[in-house]
Design an enzyme around this catalytic site. Structure first.
Site, PDB file in Angstrom:
ATOM      1  N   CYS A   1     -67.519  90.043 -22.084  1.00 29.44           N
ATOM      2  CA  CYS A   1     -66.855  88.779 -21.495  1.00 29.44           C
ATOM      3  C   CYS A   1     -67.503  87.532 -22.776  1.00 29.44           C
ATOM      4  CB  CYS A   1     -67.083  88.333 -20.089  1.00 29.44           C
ATOM      5  SG  CYS A   1     -66.445  86.869 -19.475  1.00 29.44           S
TER       6      CYS A   1
ATOM      7  N   ARG B   1     -68.845  82.639 -17.539  1.00 34.53           N
ATOM      8  CA  ARG B   1     -67.282  83.209 -17.766  1.00 34.53           C
ATOM      9  C   ARG B   1     -67.386  84.599 -16.952  1.00 34.53           C
ATOM     10  NH1 ARG B   1     -65.158  81.765 -22.805  1.00 34.53           N
ATOM     11  NH2 ARG B   1     -64.382  84.683 -22.943  1.00 34.53           N
TER      12      ARG B   1
ATOM     13  N   TRP C   1     -68.097  92.374 -19.338  1.00 39.95           N
ATOM     14  CA  TRP C   1     -67.579  92.329 -17.541  1.00 39.95           C
ATOM     15  C   TRP C   1     -67.233  93.235 -18.046  1.00 39.95           C
ATOM     16  CZ3 TRP C   1     -62.998  92.609 -16.554  1.00 39.95           C
ATOM     17  CH2 TRP C   1     -62.021  92.155 -14.752  1.00 39.95           C
TER      18      TRP C   1
ATOM     19  N   ASN D   1     -65.322  92.092 -27.106  1.00 34.28           N
ATOM     20  CA  ASN D   1     -64.835  91.527 -25.804  1.00 34.28           C
ATOM     21  C   ASN D   1     -63.271  92.294 -26.432  1.00 34.28           C
ATOM     22  OD1 ASN D   1     -66.248  90.480 -24.956  1.00 34.28           O
ATOM     23  ND2 ASN D   1     -65.986  88.419 -25.808  1.00 34.28           N
ATOM     24  N   GLY D   2     -62.672  92.705 -25.261  1.00 34.53           N
ATOM     25  CA  GLY D   2     -61.716  93.359 -25.131  1.00 34.53           C
ATOM     26  C   GLY D   2     -61.093  95.017 -24.629  1.00 34.53           C
TER      27      GLY D   2
ATOM     28  N   GLU E   1     -53.040  78.044  -3.458  1.00 32.79           N
ATOM     29  CA  GLU E   1     -54.492  77.392  -4.189  1.00 32.79           C
ATOM     30  C   GLU E   1     -55.282  77.024  -3.446  1.00 32.79           C
ATOM     31  OE1 GLU E   1     -56.938  76.259  -7.310  1.00 32.79           O
ATOM     32  OE2 GLU E   1     -54.948  77.754  -7.062  1.00 32.79           O
TER      33      GLU E   1
ATOM     34  N   LYS F   1     -59.012  79.521  -3.861  1.00 29.52           N
ATOM     35  CA  LYS F   1     -60.503  78.649  -3.620  1.00 29.52           C
ATOM     36  C   LYS F   1     -62.085  79.843  -3.161  1.00 29.52           C
ATOM     37  CE  LYS F   1     -59.884  77.040  -7.107  1.00 29.52           C
ATOM     38  NZ  LYS F   1     -58.891  78.256  -7.552  1.00 29.52           N
TER      39      LYS F   1
ATOM     40  N   GLU G   1     -61.979  83.558  -3.738  1.00 30.88           N
ATOM     41  CA  GLU G   1     -62.342  83.425  -4.900  1.00 30.88           C
ATOM     42  C   GLU G   1     -64.464  83.656  -4.769  1.00 30.88           C
ATOM     43  OE1 GLU G   1     -60.387  82.270  -8.763  1.00 30.88           O
ATOM     44  OE2 GLU G   1     -60.607  80.736  -7.298  1.00 30.88           O
TER      45      GLU G   1
ATOM     46  N   HIS H   1     -42.284  84.756  10.550  1.00 34.29           N
ATOM     47  CA  HIS H   1     -41.697  86.314   9.923  1.00 34.29           C
ATOM     48  C   HIS H   1     -43.442  86.485   9.841  1.00 34.29           C
ATOM     49  CE1 HIS H   1     -37.290  84.096   9.985  1.00 34.29           C
ATOM     50  NE2 HIS H   1     -38.328  83.036   9.286  1.00 34.29           N
TER      51      HIS H   1
ATOM     52  N   LYS I   1     -64.266  83.650 -16.346  1.00 33.29           N
ATOM     53  CA  LYS I   1     -63.437  82.719 -16.520  1.00 33.29           C
ATOM     54  C   LYS I   1     -62.313  82.990 -17.176  1.00 33.29           C
ATOM     55  CE  LYS I   1     -62.799  78.234 -16.502  1.00 33.29           C
ATOM     56  NZ  LYS I   1     -62.438  77.678 -14.522  1.00 33.29           N
TER      57      LYS I   1
END
Length: 612
Positions: free
Chosen positions: A2, A27, A73, A99-100, A485, A489, A492, A508, A607
């Site tokens: 990260c 992050r 991460w 990273n990646g 949203e 939140k 998270e 339904h 992040k």
């Protein structure tokens, strides 16, 4: 991913590297490490936080003016000390941070094992540094050439920094699909995965493009080339970020600070773009493509997470104000399903960081099909900003908390201006309505200031429900994305299961979940479909559900039905999402704090999601 930090110059590297890692903690990560050239190449790394790394090296007699550091991460291999970065090469003469994801790491690993190499970790990163050393030894080439040759054999995304114990006077960096920025100081260079570690040291930065690499010497000028060995001319940008923007400024954490920054960040997103008195909307970043947007037959919005929710609000805005059909796509699905894209389509890519891997890949796909691509992002010089034909920055300022707050409201504000501008240009909006909305938009920052005054009441409500196991969020029309949203939140940062639904869909399926232990948050402002929302509330109450309602100030009808109400100022229906999302952010925040959660660095989240 990260976080990447590196330094070469005249000062001791360790203080800068550790400070940089602390600044990148937002992050999200699970381990940390540092490599320093101190006469020899030394690596220190550990599972856990930067504090754990700092304790590990405390008391060690390590000095040096060249070093690299990383927060990881986990992608390949579990979070532990062995898999943490940096990774040594087989001889321990080289070290790398990365990273990646190297997608063909399995085949490269198998080939290297056949050549007699063995591996300590489960990571794709260790495979890459083994490959680099193998090339350097067998082909007798310089380190930068070995890196270049190795990267031509790699499939995937990377941002890397490589150091050599035999050459402490240079860093080799390269990137593809993951961000990397180089800061230019006075006879010193700073490298990071974003600008936050560099702020306060220099304002002159270079953003590498994909498949570019830089050879950074201790003394002299850095050299940039691509992995095809073609020289590139560095383009130096001025860093706009202020040091105060990445500090807590007296708040207990970044998330609360950023919630309270929204009156200013929304205002900044509109600064210089709106003049209600003169009836002007000026979006300079997309001016050259404005008529493409006006005349397009379809808009496709691609985004992930919170930005996808902003895109859903944008769908309502463009269809209502400009009468242009809109499709909102998860970028992660869009890029893989052979979508129908026409040359007359406009694709709007939304990303806070401007580095979201799936969204960037969706941009590249749409561009290859001939669509016009517009970007909405927050970070100047980011990959999406450079990959699109044109776009607009939200100017929300750095967002350090992993759970996005001010970026969402800034994105919705910018989408509102875009839709309103197109609708006015097309002559769809009556002038009286156009001016009324412009005046309302200019008043939004002050109304957000007003709604922040509900903080104490929201905290009291959070005290009642912080031990709940499930939440349901309901909204209609433009408030359906707000419900999504709000639910996002909560899960998270508090780890409570929560779902958002259109209020009419409750019958339904989700209504089966409602009982006396189910808090139901309903965005029930006194705007369109108000009577229907009253019916939805009655349906929840009939099943002993607990209703927390976000209502228009002065509302009495909902107040008689709901268990708890949170009042917000009266605004136009199309602008309610910007205001109504604020108390939901506060609710999530206070519930998470009461549960003892780390609101700035929630578990398992990063992040900037720069891998698939």
């Amino acid at each position: 991913m990260c976080g990447i930090v590196a330094y070469i110059g005249h000062r001791e590297a360790v203080p800068f590297l550790l400070q940089g890692l602390y600044r990148l903690e937002y992050r999200g990560y699970d381990s940390a490490g540092i490599a320093l050239l101190d006469g020899e190449l030394k690596v220190f790394k550990t599972k856990g936080k930067v504090d754990d790394l700092s304790r590990l090296i405390n008391g060690e007699t390590i000095r040096g003016t060249t070093g690299i550091a990383h927060t990881r991460w986990a992608t390949h291999g579990e979070p532990n000390t062995v898999n943490a970065h940096p990774h040594y090469s087989p001889s321990r003469k080289l070290a790398i941070i990365h990273n990646g994801i190297i997608e063909n790491h399995d085949s490269l690993r198998a080939e290297l094992i056949n050549r007699g190499y063995s591996f300590v970790s489960e990571t794709d990163t260790e495979v890459l540094i083994h490959l680099i050393e193998d090339i350097q030894d067998n082909e007798q080439v310089s380190l930068d050439e070995a890196v270049r040759i190795a990267l031509n054999q790699v499939v995937g995304a990377y941002a890397i920094v490589v150091v050599s114990g035999e050459d402490p006077d240079q860093l080799i960096v390269a990137k593809k699909g993951s961000p990397l920025v180089i800061g230019l100081g006075d006879k010193e260079f700073f490298v990071a995965s974003d600008a936050t570690p560099i702020v306060g040291y220099t304002r002159n930065v270079i953003y590498l493009d994909d498949e570019e690499m830089a050879i950074i010497p201790r003394n002299g000028d850095l050299k940039i080339k691509n992995i095809k060995n073609q020289d590139r001319t560095p383009y130096v940008c001025q860093l706009e970020m202020q040091l105060s923007a990445i500090e807590k400024g007296g708040f207990p954490n970044f998330m609360l600070k950023e919630i309270y920054e929204q009156p200013r960040s929304i205002k900044d997103s509109m600064r210089g773009r709106v003049n209600a008195e003169k009836g002007i909307i000026s979006l300079g970043g997309i001016a050259d493509y404005h008529m493409k947007l006006v005349n397009c037959q379809r808009i496709i919005i691609v985004a992930c997470g919170t930005s996808w929710h902003a895109g859903l609000v944008g769908e309502y805005l463009f269809e209502d104000l400009a009468r242009i059909p809109v499709e909102v796509e998860y970028a992660s699905e869009f890029r893989y399903r052979n979508p129908v894209i026409n040359e007359g389509d406009v694709v709007i890519a939304i990303s806070q960081s401007g580095e979201t891997a799936d969204t960037l890949a969706a941009v590249e796909l749409a561009r290859s099909r001939g669509a016009t691509i517009l970007g909405i992002c927050n970070v100047v010089g980011s990959s999406i900003a450079r990959a699109t034909h044109a776009g607009s920055y939200t100017h929300a300022g750095p967002e350090i908390g992993v759970a996005s707050t001010k970026a969402f409201t800034a994105q919705v504000s910018l989408l509102t201006l875009m839709a309103l501008s197109v609708g006015n240009q097309k002559g769809i909006i009556p002038q009286s309505r156009f001016y009324q909305l412009l005046n309302e938009i200019e008043s939004i920052p002050s109304k957000v200031e007003q709604v922040l005054k509900v903080n104490e009441k929201v905290r009291d409500i959070a005290g009642i429900f912080h031990n709940a196991r499930n939440f349901l969020y309901l909204g209609r029309s433009t408030n359906f994305p707000v419900a999504l949203e709000g639910a996002l939140k909560l899960k998270e940062i508090s780890y409570i299961h929560a779902e958002g639904y259109p209020a009419a869909e409750m019958k339904h399926g989700p209504i089966a979940l409602i009982d006396e232990e189910m808090p139901v948050v309903i965005i029930a402002t006194r705007k369109g479909n108000y009577d229907k929302l009253l019916s939805n509330i009655q349906e929840v109450k009939a099943r002993r559900g607990i209703v927390i309602a976000v209502v228009t100030e002065g509302d009495e009808a909902v107040g008689r039905l709901a268990d708890h109400i949170i009042e917000i100022p009266d605004v136009d229906e199309l602008l309610v999402p910007i205001v109504a999302t604020i108390p939901l952010q506060l609710l999530s925040y206070h519930i998470a704090v009461l549960r003892g959660c780390n609101v700035d660095q929630p578990r398992n989240l990063a992040k900037s999601v720069t891998v698939e």
